[in-house]
Design an enzyme around this catalytic site. Structure first.
Site, PDB file in Angstrom:
ATOM      1  N   GLY A  46       4.481 -11.295   5.609  1.00  0.00           N
ATOM      2  CA  GLY A  46       3.192 -11.244   6.293  1.00  0.00           C
ATOM      3  C   GLY A  46       2.062 -11.097   5.296  1.00  0.00           C
ATOM      4  CD  GLN A  51      -1.972  -8.044   2.412  1.00  0.00           C
ATOM      5  OE1 GLN A  51      -1.633  -8.625   3.431  1.00  0.00           O
ATOM      6  NE2 GLN A  51      -1.081  -7.557   1.560  1.00  0.00           N
ATOM      7  CB  CYS A  91       2.186  -3.580   1.462  1.00  0.00           C
ATOM      8  SG  CYS A  91       0.585  -4.381   1.633  1.00  0.00           S
ATOM      9  CG  LEU A  92       3.215  -9.622  -0.158  1.00  0.00           C
ATOM     10  CD1 LEU A  92       2.739 -10.991   0.307  1.00  0.00           C
ATOM     11  CD2 LEU A  92       4.352  -9.759  -1.161  1.00  0.00           C
ATOM     12  CG  HIS A 133       2.056  -3.819   7.276  1.00  0.00           C
ATOM     13  ND1 HIS A 133       2.713  -2.917   6.465  1.00  0.00           N
ATOM     14  CD2 HIS A 133       1.313  -4.586   6.434  1.00  0.00           C
ATOM     15  CE1 HIS A 133       2.369  -3.126   5.205  1.00  0.00           C
ATOM     16  NE2 HIS A 133       1.527  -4.139   5.160  1.00  0.00           N
ATOM     17  CD  GLU A 134       0.672  -8.310   7.237  1.00  0.00           C
ATOM     18  OE1 GLU A 134      -0.381  -8.232   6.580  1.00  0.00           O
ATOM     19  OE2 GLU A 134       1.792  -8.139   6.729  1.00  0.00           O
ATOM     20  CG  HIS A 137      -3.330  -5.332   5.289  1.00  0.00           C
ATOM     21  ND1 HIS A 137      -3.543  -4.573   4.157  1.00  0.00           N
ATOM     22  CD2 HIS A 137      -2.012  -5.636   5.278  1.00  0.00           C
ATOM     23  CE1 HIS A 137      -2.398  -4.431   3.495  1.00  0.00           C
ATOM     24  NE2 HIS A 137      -1.446  -5.056   4.159  1.00  0.00           N
TER      25      HIS A 137
HETATM   26 NI    NI Z   1       0.575  -5.273   3.642  1.00  0.00          NI
END
Ligand code: NI
Length: 167
Positions: A46, A51, A91-92, A133-134, A137
């Site tokens: 995701g 991000q 998380c990226l 989660h997204e 963000h």
């Molecule tokens: Ni993330």
């Protein structure tokens, strides 16, 4: 398509609140395509526009094993949330850090797809976790903010050290 640069915690830009997309036009469709390519290349399941330092409400998700089920959520809204469950998240934007977060177990979300059409989706398990989660963000929230202050300090110090070592 092009790969986008993913910003890393504790970069303050991750705390920007994203604005709703006004029109799903060619610019947004290019953003979606670039975000998908960036997510697959990372690899991740995701990615939120926040991000990649674009502060509009766009999310891409693919939780399939075959990486062939791209889901796009533009201006997502949670209509219903039930239960609670704990999953280990990563998380990226927080590379190498995984920890347990409690979230709603089942959600109903409505959003626009990449064609600008409204859809409603019931999600549970990993997909529900990933959407929540997204969506965090987009609100400027990173999953580590659910952890204890001590853990957050440790993570910030670890990632700052990592940043110095890789520059
Ligand atoms: Ni993330």
């Amino acid at each position: 398509m092009s790969l986008l640069n993913i910003i890393h915690y504790p970069d303050k830009r991750l705390h920007t609140v994203a604005k709703p997309v006004v029109a799903v036009d060619a610019r947004i469709q290019k953003l979606v395509a670039d975000m998908a390519q960036t997510m697959y290349a990372a690899p991740g399941i995701g990615l939120a526009a926040t991000q990649v330092d674009v502060h509009e409400q766009v999310i891409v998700i693919d939780i399939s094993e075959t990486r062939s089920d791209l889901r796009v959520f533009i201006n997502p809204q949670i209509l219903k949330a039930e239960g609670s469950s704990v999953h280990e998240e990563g998380c990226l934007s927080v590379p190498g850090i995984y920890d347990r977060v409690t979230r709603a177990e089942r959600i109903t979300v409505s959003a626009l797809n990449a064609e600008g059409e409204t859809f409603t989706l019931d999600a549970d398990e990993l997909l529900a976790v990933c959407i929540q989660h997204e969506m965090d963000h987009l609100k400027g929230k990173v999953f580590v903010e659910y952890l204890s202050p001590l853990k957050q300090t440790r993570i910030r110090n670890k990632l700052k050290k990592h940043l110095r070592e890789t520059m």
